[in-house]
Design a protein around this motif. Structure first.
Motif, mmCIF file in Angstrom:
data_model
loop_
_atom_site.group_PDB
_atom_site.id
_atom_site.type_symbol
_atom_site.label_atom_id
_atom_site.label_comp_id
_atom_site.label_asym_id
_atom_site.label_seq_id
_atom_site.Cartn_x
_atom_site.Cartn_y
_atom_site.Cartn_z
ATOM 1 N N ASP A 109 0.806 -1.208 0.000
ATOM 2 C CA ASP A 109 0.000 0.000 0.000
ATOM 3 C C ASP A 109 0.843 1.263 0.000
ATOM 4 O O ASP A 109 0.314 2.359 0.019
ATOM 5 C CB ASP A 109 -0.931 0.014 1.225
ATOM 6 N N ARG A 426 -2.365 2.330 10.452
ATOM 7 C CA ARG A 426 -3.615 1.845 9.866
ATOM 8 C C ARG A 426 -4.709 2.910 9.904
ATOM 9 O O ARG A 426 -5.481 3.068 8.954
ATOM 10 C CB ARG A 426 -4.076 0.571 10.585
ATOM 11 N N ARG A 427 -4.774 3.623 11.023
ATOM 12 C CA ARG A 427 -5.809 4.655 11.143
ATOM 13 C C ARG A 427 -5.582 5.788 10.141
ATOM 14 O O ARG A 427 -6.526 6.245 9.484
ATOM 15 C CB ARG A 427 -5.815 5.205 12.572
ATOM 16 N N ARG A 429 -3.915 5.601 7.358
ATOM 17 C CA ARG A 429 -4.121 5.066 6.013
ATOM 18 C C ARG A 429 -5.609 5.021 5.670
ATOM 19 O O ARG A 429 -6.008 5.324 4.537
ATOM 20 C CB ARG A 429 -3.516 3.660 5.914
ATOM 21 N N LYS A 430 -6.421 4.656 6.642
ATOM 22 C CA LYS A 430 -7.862 4.607 6.414
ATOM 23 C C LYS A 430 -8.404 6.003 6.104
ATOM 24 O O LYS A 430 -9.249 6.179 5.222
ATOM 25 C CB LYS A 430 -8.549 4.035 7.650
ATOM 26 N N ARG A 431 -7.900 7.010 6.804
ATOM 27 C CA ARG A 431 -8.327 8.385 6.538
ATOM 28 C C ARG A 431 -7.870 8.863 5.165
ATOM 29 O O ARG A 431 -8.483 9.766 4.586
ATOM 30 C CB ARG A 431 -7.760 9.327 7.606
ATOM 31 N N ASN A 432 -6.814 8.265 4.658
ATOM 32 C CA ASN A 432 -6.249 8.666 3.366
ATOM 33 C C ASN A 432 -6.773 7.776 2.239
ATOM 34 O O ASN A 432 -6.050 7.463 1.303
ATOM 35 C CB ASN A 432 -4.717 8.619 3.421
ATOM 36 N N ASN A 433 -8.029 7.330 2.379
ATOM 37 C CA ASN A 433 -8.672 6.496 1.356
ATOM 38 C C ASN A 433 -7.935 5.180 1.113
ATOM 39 O O ASN A 433 -7.884 4.687 -0.014
ATOM 40 C CB ASN A 433 -8.799 7.269 0.032
ATOM 41 N N GLY A 434 -7.343 4.627 2.167
ATOM 42 C CA GLY A 434 -6.707 3.324 2.062
ATOM 43 C C GLY A 434 -5.318 3.332 1.458
ATOM 44 O O GLY A 434 -4.748 2.271 1.220
#
Length: 574
Positions: A109, A426-427, A429-434
């Motif tokens: 990713d 992980r958090r 990355r989730k905020r950054n559209n994965g």
């Protein structure tokens, strides 16, 4: 012929004209899903390929010969390309071929550019041995065999850092036996081992690429064992220093074969407590004998339990068997090409880390901070016994028990930081559209950069005013926890930011930090004699604040911009 411009992967964008890439190593444990991008009537697959250029076997995306720049070719050099007509025919053929079930896309990713250069390697070669699908593949090993290999490699990684600082409690005794009156020479007995850490990986790395991990690790460990035994029989300071340096060269092999920064820090501290009692009740020579006996056991166990895991070496063995079995001498692997020689590999190993260190601001800042932390660690390790035997009037054995506080700090810092670092990543990355970014490793650097100066302050001034012995130990534990958090964050950031050149980026930091680990203990006695523990540690604290606190802030703000301008970093230009 014009070179195809590089494009970065982004969400929602089609990637036209990606050449098919053969998969070198499959991952049976991962879902066999295939994702492809359609351009016109053809489909092109992006698959995971192990790079021969990495000591850490980091995966990279590419569809061309490994590291054209290492052979003096510019990114736009197309001397080995096919004609447009031949390429079109090859692409049409590849697009209609049946897709192998093992050809999967790596779900990495981190932002990284796909290199899309058209070369002869883009065409499927029927003579290319491209999979390790037999029991020799480490991914196909049984759980029992995997754990056995892990324990053996961990043992190799354990014994070398222990030897690097095992003489710390015995420096005064060794100096007395050999008539060493110069404090710098006395500290050299300890730190010369760490100097070898800066030199050994530069040569052992290329050897590992050419001949595999296991033979290099075993022979280097045997080299360490011989000269570590010789150190126990040294009769003067010259022999002692020479044998320590040579044993350090052999002991540096785990730095190439395993990521031993954090493990080395923990063992260097936690395992010093017995050496004080050994020196006090027997002789300092038994510190060498004891580690040699333990290493001999590890060496023998490695002969039976350690197996090769380096993909290029495993593929070479498979190709050799197939050539013998089928009589087809044209069979080859992805990594067998004339340009890949020991001299070219050695040249890359020696030049690229310094090239990155000289041109990449990110590596310059982080390597300097990492080197400073590593230098302070060995400074504390080398001077810790003197504090307890002179100011607190403890025996050598009891004074050695205070190393436990450093070990506790290293352990807690590692176990708390690792899950927190992954959770924050992980958090974000989730905020950054994965989509992950190396800068998501930065937030955990902040508490680490604060704990280091705080620990040095408590350690220095409690020792200065002879506070209860628990005071300096608390400070040392806080310092060591902050240091190991900084180590973890810096190393993961460098690996994420320089995916393709991760080994060289970490290698640059390794050379610099080992030089600091060698140099810092040499001036420690003079510094403490002039400034004492209070102001001496305060000086170290101020420098730690100046280097450590701005680093995460600057990386968070400017890290992505610097990577975009770099031809080496993930997400950078060409």
């Amino acid at each position: 012929m014009a070179d195809t411009p590089s494009r970065s992967i982004s969400r929602g964008r089609a990637l036209p004209c990606l050449e098919p890439v053969r998969l070198v190593a499959s991952a049976p444990s991962r879902p066999h899903t295939l994702r492809s991008t359609t351009s016109s009537s053809n489909q092109y697959n992006v698959c995971r390929v192990f790079s021969a250029q990495h000591l850490d076997d980091g995966s990279v995306y590419h569809g061309h010969d490994n590291d054209r720049e290492d052979r003096g070719l510019s990114p736009s050099d197309e001397s080995g390309d096919l004609s447009e007509q031949a390429l079109s025919e090859a692409e049409c053929k590849s697009g209609s071929d049946e897709v192998d079930e093992h050809e999967i896309r790596d779900e990495k990713d981190i932002e990284a550019p796909l290199e899309k250069k058209r070369t002869t390697r883009s065409i499927k070669d029927p003579n290319l041995v491209g999979r390790i699908d037999d029991p020799e593949n480490p991914k196909n090993w049984t759980t029992r065999r995997k754990w056995a290999a892990t324990l053996v490699v961990s043992s190799f990684t354990f014994i070398s850092p222990v030897s690097s600082s095992m003489v710390a409690p015995a420096l005064a005794t060794i100096a007395k036996d050999f008539g060493i009156t110069n404090e710098v020479e006395s500290q050299l007995v300890l730190s010369i081992f760490v100097l070898a850490y800066a030199i050994g990986p530069l040569f052992l790395g290329p050897l590992s690429e050419m001949y595999g991990r296991v033979p290099v690790l075993q022979l280097a460990n045997l080299f360490y064992l011989i000269f570590n035994i010789a150190g126990g029989f040294a009769q003067n300071k010259a022999e002692m220093i020479a044998f320590r340096f040579l044993s350090g060269l052999g002991g540096s092999a785990p730095l190439v074969e395993a990521s031993s920064v954090t493990a080395g820090a923990r063992t260097s501290a936690a395992e010093q407590s017995p050496w004080g009692f050994i020196t006090q009740n027997t002789s300092w020579r038994w510190a060498f004998y004891a580690t040699s006996i333990a290493d001999a056991i590890i060496q023998v166990s490695g002969l039976f339990l350690l197996r090769e895991t380096y993909p290029p070496k495993l593929l070479h063995r498979k190709a050799e068997k197939l050539r013998t079995k089928t009589g087809n001498k044209a069979l080859k692997t992805e990594f067998e090409h004339p340009e890949r020689s020991f001299s070219s590999t050695m040249e890359r190993s020696l030049i690229r880390p310094f090239k990155l260190l000289g041109t990449q601001p990110i590596i310059q800042v982080l390597a300097c901070y990492m080197a400073y932390l590593y230098g302070i660690m060995y400074l504390v390790l080398s001077t810790y016994p003197v504090l307890w035997t002179t100011k607190y009037h403890e025996s050598i054995g009891v004074g050695g028990l205070n190393y436990i506080s450093l070990g506790v700090g290293f352990f807690l810092g590692t176990q708390i930081s690792a899950p927190l670092n992954d959770g924050i990543y992980r958090r974000l990355r989730k905020r950054n559209n994965g989509v992950g970014q190396p800068e998501f490793r930065v937030p955990m650097m902040i508490p680490g950069s604060l704990l280091v100066p705080a620990g040095l302050f408590i350690y220095g001034w409690t020792a200065q005013y002879h506070v209860h012995w628990i005071g300096p130990n608390i400070g040392a534990a806080i310092f060591s926890a902050g240091m190991i958090i900084g180590f973890q964050c810096i190393q993961t950031y460098l690996v994420d930011a320089y995916t393709r050149y991760a080994a060289s980026a970490v290698g640059a930091a390794t050379v610099l930090r080992s030089m600091a680990g060698f140099g810092f203990p040499l001036f420690a006695p003079s510094m403490y004699k002039a400034l004492d523990y209070g102001w001496g540690n305060s000086l170290l604290r101020f420098i730690a604040i100046g280097l450590g606190i701005p680093a995460p802030v600057l990386l968070w703000i400017y890290g992505k911009k610097l990577r975009e301008k770099s031809p080496f970093a993930a997400g950078g230009g060409t």
